[in-house]
Structures are given as structure tokens and as C-alpha cells.
Design an enzyme around this catalytic site. Sequence first.
Site, mmCIF file in Angstrom:
data_model
loop_
_atom_site.group_PDB
_atom_site.id
_atom_site.type_symbol
_atom_site.label_atom_id
_atom_site.label_comp_id
_atom_site.label_asym_id
_atom_site.label_seq_id
_atom_site.Cartn_x
_atom_site.Cartn_y
_atom_site.Cartn_z
ATOM 1 C CD GLU A 127 -3.031 -0.777 0.000
ATOM 2 O OE1 GLU A 127 -3.122 0.270 -0.517
ATOM 3 O OE2 GLU A 127 -3.709 -1.716 -0.676
ATOM 4 C CB CYS A 150 -15.394 1.085 -13.208
ATOM 5 S SG CYS A 150 -16.296 2.597 -12.967
ATOM 6 C CB CYS A 180 -19.559 -3.077 -15.304
ATOM 7 S SG CYS A 180 -19.642 -2.404 -13.631
#
Length: 356
Positions: free
Chosen positions: A48, A201, A211
Site C-alpha cells: 500500500e 470501470c 460490469c
Amino acid sequence: MRDDSAMNLSTELLDWYDRHARTMPWRVSPADRARGVRPDPYAVWLSEIMLQQTTVAAVRDYFLKFTRIWPKVTDLAAAEDADVMAAWAGLGYYARARNLLKCARVVASEHAGRFPDTYEALLKLPGIGPYTAAAVSAIAFDRSSVVVDGNVERVIARLHAVETPLPDAKPELTALAADLTPEARPGDYAQAVMDLGATICTPRSPACGICPWSGPCRARAMGLQSELPRKRPKAARPVRQGVAYLARRRDGAWLLETRPEKGLLGGMLGWPGSDWAEAVPDHAPPLAADWTDPGAEVRHTFTHFHLSLSLRVAQVGDVTPDRGRFVPRDSFRPADLPTVMRKAYDLAAATLPPIE
């Protein structure tokens, strides 16, 4: 309490994620999670931090290198600063590397090498802000934290047709994302929304036909999916000027210095030179030499400005510099330099004669 429609959306997305989750070296797959395999908090945190302002493709090799050299947070905590900064070179946003070391050392010394497992406790660690605390608590510890990155903002803005431009829309998007965050499997759900934004997306040409949320997506119904999220116009980046001095001894040693801890490229190796400003500030060369101008500038873009860096190059004898130190030829690795300094090296090295 979450309503049935929110629960249905979360369930639909998790079903999609179970089939289509991306494979990443720091991630535990949905199938392995179902078998009881737990994510490694160190791997989640490290990934992260690296992924901030950086793509998955760019991070993958760096993550593997770091975990090979420093497989545990205690190993990283014990590392030399210079070794970590060199390993980080090229990944950019170098304050992250300094905070990485600070955080690892706090975890090692104050938490017995174990990451705290709550959002609030993680937020107290160096270099961990609200997003990272939410991501680590959700992914590593299955806390129901609301994880909102750029991918999530885009997905939620389109799902609810939020037309308020970013960054003004952040509080509204976070509240909407919170409504969808499930109590069960919050870590998988957080990664599912990020995967949806990264693979379907997408910012341009979203693949709405495949989607899992195409039905309830309000932006798609209104034909706005390619326009959202809206963003406030960005101010033009200013241009700063500077000079860098690249001196090579006849034995192949290069004159380098460690940049101040605070500031841009803090703690990284670099070439002595001037500060960077709208006009080149007054400065002195790091040593007396027959400096030449190679006739080419290094151009580099940082987050908030463009840099135009003029170069001065010299080959010198056995001299003592006023600043910096000569790094022997066998210890100097251009790959350890941050990108802008490596660009300068490439230009300068091409102008110097071969080492005898």
C-alpha cells in the site's frame, strides 16, 4: 444499518471478485482466503505504501525485491537507511521511503514486530494516513474500514452519478462507499472495488457491458459514465531552474552527496548543485575544476513543478571537494540514483573520456 440494495450490491461485487480477482504478489486470493489463509500485514502495508501515486505494474518488481531482501518488518527496521533508499530509487515520491523506515522501526520497537490491527492504532504510525490505515485494517485484519482510493472514487461517482467535482466530492463519495462496505469479507470487498475500477470501470472507455454493477449504475443510465468523476481544473505547474555538478575522478569515482533528510528527494544520493527555484539561485561549485557545459538540460516533472536542470561536467584529479564525497567506481551504481539524477548521469557520462 445497511439496506437490502446495498447488501445486494456488495454480494454481487464479491461474487464477481471471486471469479476475476487480479493476481498480485502481496495478495491472498479469494479461494485461499476461503480456506483460511490470512494476509501478511507486512506485505499489505508495504504494497500500500508503494502503490501510493504509483501503478501496480511499476510496484510489482520493487515489492518482490524488498521482500526478498527484507522478508519481515523487523528485517526492514534493522536495515541501513542508505540501502533502503537505494532499493527505492526509481519508484519516486521518496518521502514514502523515509516514512517506510520510520514506521518499520516503530512497529519493531514499540509493537514487538506486529502491526496494530485497528484503523485508529494504525493511523498513529509514521507515514500512515487515513487511506492506508483503512486499507491495512480491512485487507490484513478484515476490519470494516471504508477504503477509498482513486479507483473507488471513480466507481462510486459513476454508480451514484455524483457530479460534484473532485476533490470537493470526497466526503460525499466516502459516505456512499461506507454504505456499501459489508461486515463480512470487508478486505475482499475493498480489493474488489479497486479491481473493478482498475480493470472495468476505467478512466477512459469503461467496459460497462461486462460490469457487475452495470444495471444499477446511474451514470451509465444517464450516459455520463465517461465524464465522471468530474475534476476541478488543475493549475499549471511552474518551472524551476537549477544546476547540477557532475565530477568524475580519473580513477572512475564520482562526486555525490546525500540530500538533506527534509525536502524533495530527502535522504537520496544526488549530485551537488544549486537549489531549485524560478531563477537559478546563487551557488558555488563543489570544487575548483574546469567545468564544461554539455549543452543539454535534464528535464523532469515532479508533482508540483517542472524542473529544468543545467549540467556542469568535469574530470578531476585527486582533490578534496568542498561538499559531497567521491564514491569509488566499484561502489557506484547509477540505478541507486533517483530518476532525475540518473538522467543527469546518463548525459554527463556520455561526454567524458573513457577511464584509463
